[in-house]
Design a protein around this motif. Structure first.
Motif, short mmCIF file in Angstrom:
data_model
loop_
_atom_site.label_atom_id
_atom_site.label_comp_id
_atom_site.label_asym_id
_atom_site.label_seq_id
_atom_site.Cartn_x
_atom_site.Cartn_y
_atom_site.Cartn_z
N SER A 13 12.83 0.70 12.02
CA SER A 13 11.51 1.98 11.75
C SER A 13 10.77 1.15 10.75
N ALA A 14 9.76 2.20 10.42
CA ALA A 14 9.03 1.80 9.21
C ALA A 14 9.47 2.32 7.97
N LEU A 15 11.10 2.39 7.93
CA LEU A 15 11.55 3.03 6.48
C LEU A 15 12.18 1.83 5.81
N ASP A 16 12.56 0.63 6.65
CA ASP A 16 13.35 -0.51 5.82
C ASP A 16 12.54 -1.31 4.95
N GLY A 17 13.09 -1.96 4.05
CA GLY A 17 12.63 -2.94 3.01
C GLY A 17 12.13 -2.34 1.92
N LEU A 18 10.71 -2.53 1.63
CA LEU A 18 10.49 -1.94 0.29
C LEU A 18 10.45 -0.59 0.12
N PRO A 19 10.53 -0.17 -1.03
CA PRO A 19 10.22 1.47 -1.25
C PRO A 19 8.78 1.61 -1.13
N MET A 20 8.28 2.66 -0.74
CA MET A 20 6.71 2.76 -0.32
C MET A 20 6.38 4.22 -1.14
N GLY A 21 5.00 4.66 -0.65
CA GLY A 21 4.60 5.80 -1.27
C GLY A 21 5.57 7.05 -1.30
N THR A 22 6.06 7.23 0.10
CA THR A 22 6.84 8.56 0.33
C THR A 22 8.34 8.24 1.21
N ARG A 23 8.39 6.82 1.50
CA ARG A 23 9.33 6.36 2.26
C ARG A 23 10.32 5.45 1.49
N CYS A 24 11.61 5.63 1.78
CA CYS A 24 12.81 5.17 0.79
C CYS A 24 13.02 3.66 0.64
N GLY A 25 12.52 2.78 1.90
CA GLY A 25 12.90 1.49 2.00
C GLY A 25 14.36 1.28 2.15
N GLN A 26 14.97 0.23 2.02
CA GLN A 26 16.32 -0.17 2.28
C GLN A 26 17.19 0.90 1.61
N LEU A 27 18.19 1.34 2.38
CA LEU A 27 18.98 2.40 2.14
C LEU A 27 20.40 1.83 2.70
N ASP A 28 21.47 2.15 1.94
CA ASP A 28 22.83 2.02 2.60
C ASP A 28 23.11 2.90 3.69
N PRO A 29 23.49 2.88 5.07
CA PRO A 29 23.83 3.62 5.76
C PRO A 29 24.80 4.71 5.58
N GLY A 30 25.50 4.59 4.46
CA GLY A 30 26.57 5.41 3.99
C GLY A 30 26.08 6.48 3.48
N VAL A 31 24.90 6.29 3.02
CA VAL A 31 23.98 7.58 2.36
C VAL A 31 23.76 8.64 3.39
N GLY A 65 0.74 -1.20 0.12
CA GLY A 65 0.12 0.04 0.17
C GLY A 65 1.02 1.24 -0.07
N ASN A 66 0.37 2.27 0.56
CA ASN A 66 1.04 3.54 0.77
C ASN A 66 2.23 3.15 1.65
N GLY A 67 2.27 2.32 2.64
CA GLY A 67 3.26 1.63 3.21
C GLY A 67 3.49 0.37 2.77
N ALA A 68 4.37 -0.21 2.74
CA ALA A 68 4.73 -1.48 2.16
C ALA A 68 5.51 -2.46 2.82
N SER A 69 5.23 -3.68 3.06
CA SER A 69 6.32 -4.61 3.76
C SER A 69 5.95 -6.23 3.30
N MET A 70 6.87 -6.97 3.47
CA MET A 70 6.73 -8.44 3.39
C MET A 70 6.84 -9.17 4.47
N CYS A 71 6.36 -10.37 4.59
CA CYS A 71 6.57 -11.19 5.76
C CYS A 71 6.68 -12.54 5.55
N ALA A 72 7.67 -13.33 6.30
CA ALA A 72 7.81 -14.64 5.99
C ALA A 72 6.84 -15.22 7.29
N VAL A 73 5.87 -16.17 6.96
CA VAL A 73 5.30 -16.69 7.97
C VAL A 73 5.22 -18.12 8.07
N ALA A 74 5.65 -18.80 8.88
CA ALA A 74 5.70 -20.34 9.32
C ALA A 74 4.55 -20.78 10.13
N ASN A 75 3.53 -21.70 9.61
CA ASN A 75 2.51 -22.14 10.64
C ASN A 75 2.02 -20.83 11.28
#
Length: 382
Positions: free
Chosen positions: A224-242, A203-213
Motif C-alpha cells: 500500500s502507500a503506507l510503507d517506507g518513509l513517514p509522510m504528511g499524515t501517513r505512518c511509513g514503516q510500522l512493526d505489524p505487531g503494532v 512531498g505530502n506523500g514520500a518514497s524513495m526508489c532504487a533505479v538501475a539504467n
C-alpha cells in the motif's frame, strides 16, 4: 485547436494542466486545488497570467468540479480531445497507459482499499471528466507501472506463498514522478541515467526508489502507500505487531485505517501540522522531533537503496519538499561522506540543480507528473 487536460488527484491537492495536443504536448494552462478541506484555494497559471481563487470548503469531488468550471472560459474555442488521469494503483493487471472504460473502472474500484487516500478520488475525477467531456479519450496512467518487473526478493513478503500468488506483494508507487525524472536524466545527464540512481520523491506523500539504467529495482513503498518513509499524515514503516496490539485494544479496522492514513506521519508526531513549511517555522520541540524522525528515515532508506543497487552513482531529490526544502536536504546529506556524498551548502540554499561539492552528484530536479500524463494521451490519440 485540440487540447489535452490532465488531472492528478493527490491526498491533499489536485493538480491539472491544459496542453496543446501535439506529439510533444505544449503546456498552455496549469494549476492546482490546494489545501483540500475547510479553506481551499484554486491556483491558475498561464502565459503571463496568475490567479488564486478561494473556493471555500472543498473535498476532492468539489475540487475537480471547480477545476472544470474555471478552465472552461479559458478554453474558449479549444476542444478537449483527451484527458489524462493519474491512477495510483494498477494492481497486477495494468502495466501501462489504458483507456478508461466502464469495465476498466470497475476493475480499478476493487483496488481502492489498497490506496484509500487516492484511488477513490482518482476514479471520481475520471467520472467527472467523462461527464464534462463525453467525446474525449480518457487515459489512465498508473503509479505502480514503473515498478513492474521488480526482482522477487523486492516484491515478496515472508508470509505464506499463497498470499503472494493472490497479489499480496510490494507494488511501489510515485511511478509517474520516477518516470519523468528518469526521462529527464536521460536527456540532461545521460551518463548518470545509465548508472545507479537513488531518487527521493519527498512531498505530502514520500518514497524513495532504487533505479538501475532507468529501471526500478527497489522502492520504499510496498503493498500500500503506507510503507517506507513517514509522510504528511501517513505512518511509513510500522512493526505489524503494532497493528495486532491496536486490534487487541479494541480498535476496529476502520479506526486503524483512519489513524495510519490520516492522523500519523508528520502530523501525528508533531501534533501541529502535516505541512513541512509549518514545522520548519515552528519553535515547538515536537515539530523538531517530527522533522528529525523524517530525516532519520530518509537517511536510513538512502543507505538501504544504495545497498539494493550495489553502490550509487547519483542521488536526486524531487517532490514539493525535495525540490524546495533546503534545510531538509542539508540534514539528510550532512555526514554522508562515507558514501562520497558532499553537500555544496550555497548551491543547496539556492535550490540549484546540482547541489553536491565533488563526489557523488546530487541533483534537484522538479518532477512533472502532468507532462507524463499529457504525453500518454498524445500517444494514444496518435
Amino acid at each position: 485547436m485540440q487540447a489535452i487536460l490532465t488531472l492528478n488527484a493527490g491526498s491533499s491537492t489536485i493538480k491539472f494542466g491544459v496542453y496543446r495536443a501535439d506529439a510533444e504536448p505544449e503546456l498552455l494552462w496549469h494549476g492546482q486545488v490546494d489545501n483540500l478541506g475547510p479553506v481551499t484555494q484554486l491556483q491558475i497559471n498561464g502565459d503571463g497570467f496568475h490567479e488564486t481563487r478561494e473556493i471555500g470548503p472543498a473535498d476532492h469531488a468539489a475540487g475537480v468540479a471547480a477545476i472544470l468550471q474555471n478552465i472552461e472560459p479559458l478554453l474558449q474555442s479549444d476542444l478537449i480531445v483527451g484527458v489524462g488521469h493519474r491512477i495510483v494503483h494498477g494492481g497486477q493487471t495494468f502495466e501501462g497507459p489504458t483507456v478508461l472504460d466502464d469495465h476498466v473502472l470497475a476493475q480499478l474500484e476493487t483496488l481502492s482499499s489498497l490506496a484509500p487516500l487516492h484511488q477513490p478520488h482518482n476514479l471520481a475525477a475520471v467520472r467527472a471528466a467523462r461527464t464534462a467531456f463525453p467525446g474525449a479519450q480518457q487515459i489512465g496512467c498508473f503509479d505502480t507501472s514503473f515498478h513492474v518487473g521488480h526482482p522477487f526478493v523486492n516484491d515478496a513478503f515472508a508470509i505464506p506463498r499463497r498470499f503472494y500468488e493472490k497479489g499480496v506483494r510490494r507494488y511501489g508507487f510515485h511511478g509517474l514522478s520516477y518516470d519523468y525524472i528518469t526521462g529527464k536524466m536521460a536527456e540532461d545527464f545521460p551518463d548518470l541515467a545509465a548508472g545507479r540512481v537513488v531518487i527521493a520523491h519527498l512531498g505530502n506523500g514520500a518514497s524513495m526508489c532504487a533505479v538501475a539504467n532507468g529501471k526500478s529495482i527497489g522502492s520504499t513503498m510496498g503493498f500500500s502507500a503506507l510503507d517506507g518513509l513517514p509522510m504528511g499524515t501517513r505512518c511509513g514503516q510500522l512493526d505489524p505487531g503494532v497493528l495486532l496490539y491496536l486490534m487487541e485494544q479494541g480498535h476496529s479496522a476502520e479506526a486503524i485505517t483512519h489513524i495510519l492514513y490520516k492522523k500519523s506521519g508528520l502530523l501525528g508526531l508533531s501534533g501541529i501540522s502535516h505541512d513541512m513549511r509549518t514545522l520548519l517555522e515552528s519553535d515547538d520541540p515536537h515539530a523538531r522531533e517530527a522533522i528529525d524522525y523524517y530525516v532519520f528515515r530518509i537517511r536510513r532508506e538512502l543507505g538501504a537503496m544504495t545497498a539494493v543497487l550495489g553502490g550509487v552513482d547519483a542521488v536526486v531529490f524531487c517532490g514539493g519538499i525535495g525540490e524546495n526544502a533546503a534545510p531538509i536536504r542539508q540534514s539528510v546529506l550532512d555526514g554522508m561522506g562515507f558514501l562520497n556524498i558532499h553537500l555544496d551548502a550555497e548551491a543547496n540554499a539556492q535550490n540549484a540543480t546540482a547541489i553536491s561539492d565533488g563526489g557523488i552528484p546530487v541533483l534537484v530536479i522538479p518532477t512533472d507528473e502532468e507532462r507524463v500524463l499529457a504525453r500518454a494521451v498524445a500517444k494514444a490519440l496518435s
